[in-house]
Motif scaffolding. Structure first.
Motif, PDB file in Angstrom:
ATOM      1  N   UNK A 125       0.807  -1.033   0.182  1.00 60.44           N
ATOM      2  CA  UNK A 125      -0.303   0.078  -0.218  1.00 60.44           C
ATOM      3  C   UNK A 125       0.824   1.711   0.191  1.00 60.44           C
ATOM      4  N   UNK A 126       1.675   1.370   0.717  1.00 64.73           N
ATOM      5  CA  UNK A 126       3.182   2.834   0.915  1.00 64.73           C
ATOM      6  C   UNK A 126       3.308   2.874  -0.713  1.00 64.73           C
ATOM      7  N   UNK A 127       4.027   1.202  -1.204  1.00 69.52           N
ATOM      8  CA  UNK A 127       4.438   1.584  -2.522  1.00 69.52           C
ATOM      9  C   UNK A 127       3.438   2.134  -3.710  1.00 69.52           C
ATOM     10  N   UNK A 128       2.502   1.514  -3.658  1.00 69.74           N
ATOM     11  CA  UNK A 128       1.143   1.910  -4.916  1.00 69.74           C
ATOM     12  C   UNK A 128       0.339   3.300  -4.138  1.00 69.74           C
ATOM     13  N   UNK A 129       0.637   3.654  -3.552  1.00 73.76           N
ATOM     14  CA  UNK A 129      -0.109   4.730  -2.782  1.00 73.76           C
ATOM     15  C   UNK A 129       0.496   6.358  -3.905  1.00 73.76           C
ATOM     16  N   UNK A 130       0.505   6.019  -4.892  1.00 71.81           N
ATOM     17  CA  UNK A 130       1.572   7.035  -5.599  1.00 71.81           C
ATOM     18  C   UNK A 130       0.904   8.100  -5.790  1.00 71.81           C
ATOM     19  N   UNK A 131      -0.721   8.093  -6.728  1.00 71.54           N
ATOM     20  CA  UNK A 131      -1.517   9.110  -6.495  1.00 71.54           C
ATOM     21  C   UNK A 131      -2.231   9.533  -4.877  1.00 71.54           C
ATOM     22  N   UNK A 132      -1.541   9.605  -3.987  1.00 72.80           N
ATOM     23  CA  UNK A 132      -1.546  10.486  -2.583  1.00 72.80           C
ATOM     24  C   UNK A 132       0.264  10.850  -2.735  1.00 72.80           C
ATOM     25  N   UNK A 133       1.108  10.970  -3.371  1.00 75.34           N
ATOM     26  CA  UNK A 133       2.154  11.091  -3.188  1.00 75.34           C
ATOM     27  C   UNK A 133       2.155  12.493  -4.237  1.00 75.34           C
ATOM     28  N   UNK A 134       2.253  12.113  -5.633  1.00 74.97           N
ATOM     29  CA  UNK A 134       1.240  13.215  -6.296  1.00 74.97           C
ATOM     30  C   UNK A 134       0.672  14.267  -5.807  1.00 74.97           C
ATOM     31  N   UNK A 135      -0.244  13.937  -5.430  1.00 78.50           N
ATOM     32  CA  UNK A 135      -1.672  15.073  -4.808  1.00 78.50           C
ATOM     33  C   UNK A 135      -0.910  16.082  -4.307  1.00 78.50           C
ATOM     34  N   UNK A 136      -0.336  15.233  -3.164  1.00 81.51           N
ATOM     35  CA  UNK A 136       1.207  15.844  -2.641  1.00 81.51           C
ATOM     36  C   UNK A 136       2.084  16.829  -3.001  1.00 81.51           C
ATOM     37  N   UNK A 137       2.324  16.218  -3.902  1.00 83.77           N
ATOM     38  CA  UNK A 137       3.753  17.262  -4.139  1.00 83.77           C
ATOM     39  C   UNK A 137       3.288  18.347  -5.363  1.00 83.77           C
ATOM     40  N   UNK A 138       2.039  17.926  -5.800  1.00 80.26           N
ATOM     41  CA  UNK A 138       1.648  19.228  -6.294  1.00 80.26           C
ATOM     42  C   UNK A 138       0.491  19.661  -6.224  1.00 80.26           C
ATOM     43  N   UNK A 139       0.238  19.731  -5.039  1.00 81.62           N
ATOM     44  CA  UNK A 139      -0.913  20.465  -4.057  1.00 81.62           C
ATOM     45  C   UNK A 139       0.623  21.902  -3.185  1.00 81.62           C
ATOM     46  N   UNK A 140       1.751  21.091  -2.984  1.00 83.68           N
ATOM     47  CA  UNK A 140       2.563  21.756  -2.409  1.00 83.68           C
ATOM     48  C   UNK A 140       3.582  22.594  -3.485  1.00 83.68           C
ATOM     49  N   UNK A 141       3.393  22.273  -4.303  1.00 81.34           N
ATOM     50  CA  UNK A 141       3.952  22.821  -5.239  1.00 81.34           C
ATOM     51  C   UNK A 141       2.842  24.271  -5.926  1.00 81.34           C
ATOM     52  N   UNK A 142       1.753  24.237  -6.033  1.00 78.28           N
ATOM     53  CA  UNK A 142       1.381  24.933  -6.459  1.00 78.28           C
ATOM     54  C   UNK A 142       0.575  25.924  -4.945  1.00 78.28           C
ATOM     55  N   UNK A 143       0.584  25.291  -4.005  1.00 79.51           N
ATOM     56  CA  UNK A 143       1.307  26.154  -2.923  1.00 79.51           C
ATOM     57  C   UNK A 143       2.308  27.174  -2.760  1.00 79.51           C
ATOM     58  N   UNK A 144       2.887  26.458  -2.977  1.00 78.75           N
ATOM     59  CA  UNK A 144       3.992  27.102  -3.467  1.00 78.75           C
ATOM     60  C   UNK A 144       4.121  29.026  -4.118  1.00 78.75           C
TER      61      UNK A 144
END
Length: 164
Positions: A125-144
Motif C-alpha cells: 500500500x505504501x508503494x502503490x500510494x503514488x496517487x497520494x504522493x503525486x497529489x501532495x507534491x503537486x499541491x505543495x508546488x501550487x501552494x508555493x
C-alpha cells in the motif's frame, strides 16, 4: 450589499486592510503544505482542516481582489495598476486550483488510501500510494506558486501606489 464594505471599513479604505491577512497567512500555509507533502501521517491527522483553511484564504483573497477593484473604480489608487490587477487575477485563479487540489488530497487521504490499504498488504500500500504522493507534491508546488504570485502581486501594488 457588500459594495460599501468593499469601498471602506470604519472610514479606512478596505483594500489596504484586506491584503494584509493573505500576505501573512498564505506563505505560512504554503510552508505547511510543503511539510504535509513529506509527512502524510500529519496530513491525515489534520483531515478536513487543511481544505477549510485554504477555503478561508481564498475568501480573503477574493475580498482583497474585489476591494482593490472597488478602489480602482473610485480613483482611490495612484499610478498604473494594470500589472497589479493582472497578477491579482492570476493569484486568485491559482489559489482556486490550490483549493481544488487540497480538497482532492483530503478526499484521497480519507477514501482512496484506505481502499489501497484494504486491497493489499501495508508495505504494498505504501508503494502503490503514488496517487497520494503525486497529489501532495503537486499541491505543495501550487501552494508555493500561490505564495510567490501573491508576493509579486503585493510588490506590484506597492510599486504602483508608492512609486518604489
Amino acid at each position: 450589499m457588500f459594495a460599501g464594505i468593499l469601498d471602506e471599513f470604519l472610514g479606512v479604505p478596505t483594500h489596504p486592510l484586506a491584503v494584509h491577512a493573505p500576505l501573512v497567512l498564505i506563505p505560512i500555509a504554503a510552508v505547511v503544505a510543503v511539510v504535509f507533502a513529506f509527512r502524510a501521517d500529519w496530513r491525515r491527522r489534520v483531515g478536513w482542516f487543511a481544505p477549510a483553511t485554504v477555503f478561508v484564504l481564498v475568501g480573503m483573497l477574493y475580498v482583497a481582489k474585489e476591494s482593490g477593484e472597488s478602489a480602482a473604480a473610485a480613483d482611490n489608487v495612484f499610478g498604473n495598476i494594470d500589472q497589479h490587477e493582472q497578477l491579482a487575477d492570476t493569484t486568485f485563479v491559482i489559489s482556486i486550483v490550490w483549493l481544488g487540489l487540497t480538497l482532492a488530497l483530503s478526499l484521497w487521504d480519507r477514501v482512496g488510501s484506505d481502499r489501497v490499504r484494504a486491497l493489499s498488504a501495508d508495505v504494498v500500500a505504501r508503494r502503490s500510494d503514488w496517487i497520494g504522493v503525486t497529489l501532495s507534491v503537486v499541491t505543495a508546488v501550487v501552494a508555493v506558486v500561490t505564495a510567490i504570485w501573491l508576493l509579486r502581486t503585493g510588490h506590484a501594488g506597492s510599486e504602483s501606489r508608492w512609486k518604489v
